[in-house]
Motif scaffolding. Structure first.
Motif, PDB file in Angstrom:
ATOM      1  N   ALA A  84     -26.692  -8.720 -25.377  1.00 52.78           N
ATOM      2  CA  ALA A  84     -25.298  -8.334 -25.167  1.00 52.78           C
ATOM      3  C   ALA A  84     -25.099  -6.822 -25.265  1.00 52.78           C
ATOM      4  CB  ALA A  84     -24.404  -9.046 -26.183  1.00 52.78           C
ATOM      5  N   LEU A  85     -25.998  -6.150 -25.995  1.00 54.37           N
ATOM      6  CA  LEU A  85     -25.889  -4.703 -26.171  1.00 54.37           C
ATOM      7  C   LEU A  85     -26.159  -3.956 -24.867  1.00 54.37           C
ATOM      8  CD1 LEU A  85     -25.426  -2.797 -28.653  1.00 54.37           C
ATOM      9  CD2 LEU A  85     -27.899  -2.595 -28.798  1.00 54.37           C
ATOM     10  N   PHE A  86     -26.946  -4.569 -24.003  1.00 58.36           N
ATOM     11  CA  PHE A  86     -27.368  -3.914 -22.759  1.00 58.36           C
ATOM     12  C   PHE A  86     -26.161  -3.663 -21.857  1.00 58.36           C
ATOM     13  CE2 PHE A  86     -29.550  -3.423 -18.696  1.00 58.36           C
ATOM     14  CZ  PHE A  86     -30.697  -2.740 -19.068  1.00 58.36           C
ATOM     15  N   GLY A  87     -25.991  -2.412 -21.401  1.00 50.87           N
ATOM     16  CA  GLY A  87     -24.911  -2.042 -20.512  1.00 50.87           C
ATOM     17  C   GLY A  87     -23.584  -1.785 -21.202  1.00 50.87           C
ATOM     18  N   SER A  88     -23.541  -1.940 -22.544  1.00 48.01           N
ATOM     19  CA  SER A  88     -22.291  -1.678 -23.271  1.00 48.01           C
ATOM     20  C   SER A  88     -22.183  -0.200 -23.617  1.00 48.01           C
ATOM     21  CB  SER A  88     -22.249  -2.520 -24.546  1.00 48.01           C
ATOM     22  OG  SER A  88     -23.245  -2.081 -25.475  1.00 48.01           O
ATOM     23  N   ASN A  89     -20.964   0.215 -23.991  1.00 43.40           N
ATOM     24  CA  ASN A  89     -20.765   1.577 -24.464  1.00 43.40           C
ATOM     25  C   ASN A  89     -21.283   1.676 -25.892  1.00 43.40           C
ATOM     26  OD1 ASN A  89     -19.512   1.986 -22.026  1.00 43.40           O
ATOM     27  ND2 ASN A  89     -17.427   1.893 -22.845  1.00 43.40           N
ATOM     28  N   VAL A  90     -21.970   2.752 -26.218  1.00 51.74           N
ATOM     29  CA  VAL A  90     -22.655   2.856 -27.501  1.00 51.74           C
ATOM     30  C   VAL A  90     -21.709   2.749 -28.685  1.00 51.74           C
ATOM     31  CG1 VAL A  90     -22.548   5.398 -27.566  1.00 51.74           C
ATOM     32  CG2 VAL A  90     -24.355   4.181 -28.810  1.00 51.74           C
ATOM     33  N   ARG A  91     -20.488   3.277 -28.556  1.00 47.95           N
ATOM     34  CA  ARG A  91     -19.545   3.224 -29.692  1.00 47.95           C
ATOM     35  C   ARG A  91     -19.079   1.805 -29.948  1.00 47.95           C
ATOM     36  NH1 ARG A  91     -18.754   7.442 -26.457  1.00 47.95           N
ATOM     37  NH2 ARG A  91     -18.718   9.583 -27.300  1.00 47.95           N
ATOM     38  N   GLU A  92     -19.028   1.002 -28.872  1.00 47.14           N
ATOM     39  CA  GLU A  92     -18.645  -0.399 -29.040  1.00 47.14           C
ATOM     40  C   GLU A  92     -19.851  -1.248 -29.403  1.00 47.14           C
ATOM     41  OE1 GLU A  92     -16.994  -1.330 -25.275  1.00 47.14           O
ATOM     42  OE2 GLU A  92     -15.262   0.007 -25.483  1.00 47.14           O
ATOM     43  N   GLY A  93     -21.009  -0.909 -28.876  1.00 43.00           N
ATOM     44  CA  GLY A  93     -22.213  -1.678 -29.173  1.00 43.00           C
ATOM     45  C   GLY A  93     -22.653  -1.555 -30.619  1.00 43.00           C
ATOM     46  N   TRP A  94     -22.515  -0.344 -31.188  1.00 50.97           N
ATOM     47  CA  TRP A  94     -22.867  -0.096 -32.592  1.00 50.97           C
ATOM     48  C   TRP A  94     -21.630   0.456 -33.311  1.00 50.97           C
ATOM     49  CZ3 TRP A  94     -27.286  -2.105 -34.170  1.00 50.97           C
ATOM     50  CH2 TRP A  94     -28.363  -2.189 -33.289  1.00 50.97           C
ATOM     51  N   PRO A  95     -20.585  -0.346 -33.531  1.00 51.33           N
ATOM     52  CA  PRO A  95     -19.337   0.179 -34.111  1.00 51.33           C
ATOM     53  C   PRO A  95     -19.503   0.711 -35.525  1.00 51.33           C
ATOM     54  CG  PRO A  95     -19.307  -2.229 -34.052  1.00 51.33           C
ATOM     55  CD  PRO A  95     -20.487  -1.795 -33.258  1.00 51.33           C
ATOM     56  N   GLU A  96     -20.477   0.187 -36.278  1.00 55.00           N
ATOM     57  CA  GLU A  96     -20.622   0.629 -37.665  1.00 55.00           C
ATOM     58  C   GLU A  96     -21.140   2.059 -37.772  1.00 55.00           C
ATOM     59  OE1 GLU A  96     -24.234  -2.121 -36.879  1.00 55.00           O
ATOM     60  OE2 GLU A  96     -22.210  -1.748 -36.116  1.00 55.00           O
ATOM     61  N   VAL A  97     -21.701   2.592 -36.672  1.00 56.97           N
ATOM     62  CA  VAL A  97     -22.172   3.978 -36.685  1.00 56.97           C
ATOM     63  C   VAL A  97     -21.519   4.766 -35.558  1.00 56.97           C
ATOM     64  CG1 VAL A  97     -24.376   3.556 -37.845  1.00 56.97           C
ATOM     65  CG2 VAL A  97     -24.214   3.220 -35.364  1.00 56.97           C
ATOM     66  N   ALA A  98     -20.243   4.428 -35.264  1.00 55.65           N
ATOM     67  CA  ALA A  98     -19.538   5.078 -34.159  1.00 55.65           C
ATOM     68  C   ALA A  98     -19.421   6.580 -34.367  1.00 55.65           C
ATOM     69  CB  ALA A  98     -18.150   4.455 -33.988  1.00 55.65           C
TER      70      ALA A  98
END
Length: 496
Positions: A84-98
């Protein structure tokens, strides 16, 4: 052999058919800021092909949104968030380290680079917060005009190494504390010049407080050069044979001044071998017995008694060192195990010394033996049994056996988890048969390894042989259970 890719295939630039490459093919890029693959600039295609084919975990964050494209190695790092992480925006894909990602994108899209060594982050890769450490290297990806269009990150997880180093540091500090608290003098010398590498307070006290770490014995203690001790060290280093001396006379100078003072020492020189089997170090352990042999009115009695005890103690030390070295994989493992086992032996000696070696209270002996394993938390041990005394030899054997059981429980058994518990019970039956039980519960599932090291032989062979009894161990699903039986007469040393 990989079949050729049709020339009109819009994904021909990938040049790869692995799982991540298939994700690139199957993903609906039209719903992302990148658009359909046919519209991608050549710089994006080239960067994607490079990372897809790399065996190193790499992720690319493209555009202001930081759309994530990564390779197979990175998918392992992503855990359950993949695919699910593939093709997502990094801030949304890893919200805990936005916030961390914001800074990466800001620096990278401005043309800068970032590098982190053992960076600590909290990630939710497995459905719960997890502390991880990573080496991270970020650099910009340039478009056709030479301007930064994305950021590429090389991600190497170092969590296992960081945690291992922390455990090693903690263990080293613990061993250093045990080494420092040893009631006998101990030192380690290394190499053919016998350079001091470890010295405990009792040894420093013996040599008048001199700072000898890093110095060869000949230079640190010049007065011993002509007294035969260097020859003994050379012999141990070249032959690999241990040397034991009892009431050995030595002349030592207080610091670097003053007259030589006569001392008498009991000691053992034990070789420690390197990985290739050659002697690399010599472990020295012993006692200053000067004051005990200077009382002329009791000299003969003290010497006879001392010889009897020291020979047994040094034999135990020598056996511990020899057997440990025989099964240790590295000198460091050997030094750790030797120190722990000698401390267990010293603990039994302390209990016996308080009783003038007439025997020991069994409960006090058990409490002393398990003390290193109690830890700062709730009491993991439950003791039960009648008041009784055991003889000196039985006391030492039981203390060493409890140390081996405790060490194994800390590494693999009940004491390796917070909920684990150990019950130690002893009893005397109507047939005057002594029984000692060690029962673990609440630990991880127990699996018998089939390997018989020094600890196993000690508790299953040496201990019952010395007490003329029997011992067995049961690897139950809920924990290890050990039982020793012997006659009360043997346990009280009345038969010897």
């Amino acid at each position: 052999m990989t079949p050729p890719v049709p020339a009109d295939d819009p994904f021909a630039f990938l040049g790869h058919t692995g799982p991540a490459a298939r994700l690139v093919r199957d993903f609906d890029w039209g719903r992302t800021p990148l658009g359909r693959v046919e519209t991608w600039p050549q710089s994006l295609k080239t960067a994607t092909a490079l990372l897809i084919q790399s065996p190193v975990p790499i992720v690319m964050l493209w555009g202001e949104e930081g759309v994530m494209i990564y390779n197979d190695a990175y998918s392992v790092f992503a855990g359950h968030r993949h695919p699910a992480l593939f093709g997502s925006n990094v801030r949304e894909g890893w919200p805990e380290v936005a916030d961390f990602s914001d800074n990466v994108m800001k620096v990278g899209l401005a043309g800068g680079t970032l590098a982190y060594q053992d960076q600590e982050l909290t990630l939710h890769r497995k459905g719960y917060p997890e502390q991880v450490w990573m080496n991270l290297d970020y650099s910009p990806v340039l478009d056709e005009s030479g301007k930064p269009a994305g950021v590429i990150a090389i991600v190497i997880e170092t969590t296992d190494r960081v945690l291992a180093e922390r455990r090693n540091r903690a263990e080293f500090q613990r061993l250093q504390a045990l080494f420092s608290q040893a009631p006998t003098f101990m030192t380690m010398v290394s190499g053919p010049e016998h350079v001091f590498t470890l010295v405990n307070p009792e040894y420093r006290k013996l040599i008048g407080g001199r700072d000898v770490i890093g110095l060869a014995v000949r230079d640190a203690l010049p007065e011993v050069a002509d007294q035969g001790f260097l020859d003994l060290l050379d012999h141990v280093y070249s032959s690999g044979e241990a040397v034991t001396r009892t009431a050995q006379r030595i002349l030592l100078r207080w610091r670097d001044q003053g007259p030589l003072e006569e001392r008498f020492l009991d000691f053992v020189y034990q070789p420690i071998r390197d990985e290739d089997g050659t002697v690399a170090h010599i472990f020295v352990q012993g006692s200053d017995v000067t004051e005990r042999v200077r009382a002329e009115n009791h000299q003969r009695l003290l010497i006879n008694e001392l010889n009897h005890r020291v020979k047994n103690s040094l034999a135990a030390v020598q056996s511990i060192v020899t057997q440990t070295l025989r099964h240790a994989t590295t000198p460091k493992d050997a030094a750790q195990a030797i120190t722990a086992r000698i401390m267990a032996l010293a603990g039994a000696h302390n209990v016996l010394t308080r009783e003038n070696w007439d025997g020991a209270d069994l409960r006090a002996l058990v409490e002393s033996a398990i003390h290193p394993f109690c830890g700062p938390g709730p009491d993991a041990f439950r003791l039960s049994g009648p008041d009784m005394r055991v003889g000196p030899y039985a006391a030492i054997s039981i203390a060493l056996a409890l140390h081996e059981l405790g060490t194994n429980a800390v590494k693999y058994g009940a004491l390796s988890v917070p909920a684990g518990r150990v019950r130690i019970g002893w009893s005397v039956g109507g047939d005057q048969l002594f029984r000692l039980d060690w029962t673990e519960a609440g630990g991880p599932p127990v699996v018998e390894s089939g390997r018989r090291g020094f600890g196993s032989r000690l508790i299953l062979q040496v201990l019952p042989d010395q007490l003329q009894g029997q011992a067995w161990i049961d690897y139950r699903p809920d924990g290890v259970a050990f039982t020793l039986t012997a006659s009360v007469e043997a346990v009280r040393d009345e038969a010897t």
